[in-house]
Scaffold this motif. Structure first.
Motif, mmCIF file in Angstrom:
data_model
loop_
_atom_site.group_PDB
_atom_site.id
_atom_site.type_symbol
_atom_site.label_atom_id
_atom_site.label_comp_id
_atom_site.label_asym_id
_atom_site.label_seq_id
_atom_site.Cartn_x
_atom_site.Cartn_y
_atom_site.Cartn_z
ATOM 1 N N HIS A 193 0.875 -1.177 0.000
ATOM 2 C CA HIS A 193 0.000 0.000 0.000
ATOM 3 C C HIS A 193 0.909 1.222 0.000
ATOM 4 O O HIS A 193 1.882 1.294 0.747
ATOM 5 C CB HIS A 193 -0.922 0.043 1.222
ATOM 6 C CG HIS A 193 -1.736 1.292 1.262
ATOM 7 N ND1 HIS A 193 -2.791 1.515 0.409
ATOM 8 C CD2 HIS A 193 -1.617 2.422 2.007
ATOM 9 C CE1 HIS A 193 -3.301 2.719 0.642
ATOM 10 N NE2 HIS A 193 -2.601 3.288 1.603
ATOM 11 N N ARG A 217 -7.099 6.609 6.145
ATOM 12 C CA ARG A 217 -6.818 5.744 4.994
ATOM 13 C C ARG A 217 -7.100 4.265 5.298
ATOM 14 O O ARG A 217 -6.886 3.407 4.457
ATOM 15 C CB ARG A 217 -5.356 5.886 4.568
ATOM 16 C CG ARG A 217 -4.941 7.280 4.168
ATOM 17 C CD ARG A 217 -5.127 7.577 2.749
ATOM 18 N NE ARG A 217 -4.319 6.730 1.896
ATOM 19 C CZ ARG A 217 -4.115 6.958 0.623
ATOM 20 N NH1 ARG A 217 -4.647 8.004 0.054
ATOM 21 N NH2 ARG A 217 -3.386 6.146 -0.103
ATOM 22 N N TYR A 225 -1.468 -5.231 -4.746
ATOM 23 C CA TYR A 225 -1.647 -3.901 -4.180
ATOM 24 C C TYR A 225 -3.000 -3.846 -3.492
ATOM 25 O O TYR A 225 -4.007 -4.292 -4.065
ATOM 26 C CB TYR A 225 -1.584 -2.833 -5.282
ATOM 27 C CG TYR A 225 -1.639 -1.445 -4.702
ATOM 28 C CD1 TYR A 225 -0.507 -0.876 -4.137
ATOM 29 C CD2 TYR A 225 -2.823 -0.729 -4.676
ATOM 30 C CE1 TYR A 225 -0.547 0.381 -3.562
ATOM 31 C CE2 TYR A 225 -2.865 0.537 -4.105
ATOM 32 C CZ TYR A 225 -1.730 1.085 -3.547
ATOM 33 O OH TYR A 225 -1.777 2.327 -2.975
ATOM 34 N N VAL A 226 -3.033 -3.311 -2.275
ATOM 35 C CA VAL A 226 -4.291 -3.192 -1.542
ATOM 36 C C VAL A 226 -4.567 -1.723 -1.247
ATOM 37 O O VAL A 226 -3.697 -0.999 -0.744
ATOM 38 C CB VAL A 226 -4.274 -4.013 -0.235
ATOM 39 C CG1 VAL A 226 -5.539 -3.771 0.571
ATOM 40 C CG2 VAL A 226 -4.133 -5.497 -0.549
ATOM 41 N N PHE A 227 -5.782 -1.301 -1.576
ATOM 42 C CA PHE A 227 -6.232 0.070 -1.332
ATOM 43 C C PHE A 227 -7.464 -0.002 -0.426
ATOM 44 O O PHE A 227 -8.577 -0.204 -0.901
ATOM 45 C CB PHE A 227 -6.566 0.753 -2.665
ATOM 46 C CG PHE A 227 -6.808 2.224 -2.538
ATOM 47 C CD1 PHE A 227 -5.754 3.115 -2.399
ATOM 48 C CD2 PHE A 227 -8.105 2.737 -2.558
ATOM 49 C CE1 PHE A 227 -5.972 4.480 -2.283
ATOM 50 C CE2 PHE A 227 -8.330 4.098 -2.441
ATOM 51 C CZ PHE A 227 -7.264 4.971 -2.302
ATOM 52 N N SER A 286 -11.827 4.167 2.360
ATOM 53 C CA SER A 286 -13.262 4.292 2.114
ATOM 54 C C SER A 286 -13.754 5.711 2.374
ATOM 55 O O SER A 286 -14.751 6.114 1.797
ATOM 56 C CB SER A 286 -14.052 3.282 2.955
ATOM 57 O OG SER A 286 -13.745 3.434 4.324
ATOM 58 N N VAL A 334 -3.413 3.448 -7.167
ATOM 59 C CA VAL A 334 -4.081 2.298 -7.789
ATOM 60 C C VAL A 334 -3.722 2.235 -9.269
ATOM 61 O O VAL A 334 -3.420 1.164 -9.802
ATOM 62 C CB VAL A 334 -5.610 2.358 -7.581
ATOM 63 C CG1 VAL A 334 -6.309 1.238 -8.336
ATOM 64 C CG2 VAL A 334 -5.948 2.297 -6.095
ATOM 65 N N VAL A 376 -4.914 -6.117 -7.831
ATOM 66 C CA VAL A 376 -5.365 -5.012 -7.000
ATOM 67 C C VAL A 376 -6.614 -5.434 -6.248
ATOM 68 O O VAL A 376 -7.585 -5.906 -6.846
ATOM 69 C CB VAL A 376 -5.658 -3.745 -7.843
ATOM 70 C CG1 VAL A 376 -6.248 -2.641 -6.975
ATOM 71 C CG2 VAL A 376 -4.393 -3.259 -8.535
ATOM 72 N N SER A 384 -9.257 -3.634 -3.664
ATOM 73 C CA SER A 384 -9.599 -2.272 -3.267
ATOM 74 C C SER A 384 -11.040 -2.187 -2.775
ATOM 75 O O SER A 384 -11.885 -2.997 -3.150
ATOM 76 C CB SER A 384 -9.433 -1.330 -4.473
ATOM 77 O OG SER A 384 -9.810 -0.010 -4.152
ATOM 78 N N THR A 385 -11.283 -1.177 -1.978
ATOM 79 C CA THR A 385 -12.661 -0.809 -1.711
ATOM 80 C C THR A 385 -13.193 -0.186 -3.010
ATOM 81 O O THR A 385 -12.396 0.273 -3.835
ATOM 82 C CB THR A 385 -12.744 0.229 -0.574
ATOM 83 O OG1 THR A 385 -11.950 1.364 -0.926
ATOM 84 C CG2 THR A 385 -12.277 -0.357 0.761
ATOM 85 N N LEU A 425 -13.219 4.656 -9.004
ATOM 86 C CA LEU A 425 -12.648 3.383 -9.450
ATOM 87 C C LEU A 425 -13.685 2.475 -10.126
ATOM 88 O O LEU A 425 -13.455 2.013 -11.241
ATOM 89 C CB LEU A 425 -11.954 2.651 -8.293
ATOM 90 C CG LEU A 425 -10.637 3.266 -7.810
ATOM 91 C CD1 LEU A 425 -10.142 2.564 -6.558
ATOM 92 C CD2 LEU A 425 -9.585 3.200 -8.912
ATOM 93 N N TYR A 456 -12.950 -5.870 -5.806
ATOM 94 C CA TYR A 456 -13.484 -4.888 -4.858
ATOM 95 C C TYR A 456 -14.027 -5.601 -3.628
ATOM 96 O O TYR A 456 -14.675 -6.648 -3.751
ATOM 97 C CB TYR A 456 -14.614 -4.074 -5.494
ATOM 98 C CG TYR A 456 -14.158 -3.143 -6.589
ATOM 99 C CD1 TYR A 456 -13.266 -2.104 -6.328
ATOM 100 C CD2 TYR A 456 -14.624 -3.293 -7.884
ATOM 101 C CE1 TYR A 456 -12.844 -1.253 -7.335
ATOM 102 C CE2 TYR A 456 -14.216 -2.439 -8.896
ATOM 103 C CZ TYR A 456 -13.329 -1.420 -8.609
ATOM 104 O OH TYR A 456 -12.914 -0.573 -9.610
#
Length: 192
Positions: free
Chosen positions: A25, A33, A91-93, A96, A108, A118, A120-121, A126, A138
């Motif tokens: 991240h 975050r 990769y983690v995002f 929110s 991202v 990836v 992610s939320t 996105l 997601y």
């Protein structure tokens, strides 16, 4: 995207276990975050690496909590940030909060440009630009992060680089210049 040899070289450079599955991240180190949501990912047996922005204040207590849990926190400026994406597997995002990142997070896009998986939320724009599937997953609930990382892990070719190709400089700059020229009335006619 990095070759396996380059990934190994970079993991050595950053003193990471060569056999670990590395989850990255990149961004501001603050509670807004949802960076704490990466702790269960670390506990699930992955090596989490958090590269902190040096242009904004960092939450020192949060950094210590992450380090105590085994997360590798990189709090200094990294000249070639692409190296961190290149050494990662995923990769983690986890963001929110509406005001915790820009609507289309650059990190991202950078991860996708390196053809990373990836997770992610469904943050900001996105989902409007990128459908879930193949190498993009997601999660609605942050406690789903470890399972989502595990589910993505088996994909050999994430295909995220192709998803983000329309955002490459070679695509974006001509479109911006065209729009600026139209706005300023500088459009060339077909005959010139």
């Amino acid at each position: 995207p990095a070759s396996p040899e380059r990934r190994t070289q970079l993991r050595r450079k950053y003193s990471l276990d060569l056999q670990s599955y590395v989850v990255l991240h990149v961004g501001h180190l603050n509670r807004g975050r949802n960076v704490r949501a990466l702790l269960p990912v670390q506990r699930a047996g992955y090596q989490v690496v958090v590269a902190c922005s040096t242009s904004t204040p960092q939450d020192g207590g949060l950094a210590q909590e992450l380090v105590r849990a085994g997360v590798r926190v990189i709090a200094e400026y990294v000249r070639d940030i692409a190296e961190l994406y290149q050494l990662a597997d995923c990769y983690v995002f986890p963001v929110s909060g509406e005001t915790s990142a820009i609507d289309l997070p650059i990190s991202v896009l950078e991860a996708m440009a390196c053809n990373l998986l990836v997770v992610s939320t469904p943050f900001g724009g996105l989902p409007m630009y990128f459908s879930a599937g193949k190498g993009l997953c997601y999660v609605r609930e942050l406690d789903q992060l470890p399972e989502a990382v595990e589910a993505c892990k088996s994909l050999a070719d994430p295909g995220t680089r192709e998803m983000v190709r329309p955002f490459a400089w070679a695509e974006v700059v001509p479109a911006i210049l065209r729009d600026v020229c139209l706005e300023l009335g500088l459009a060339r006619s077909n005959s010139t």
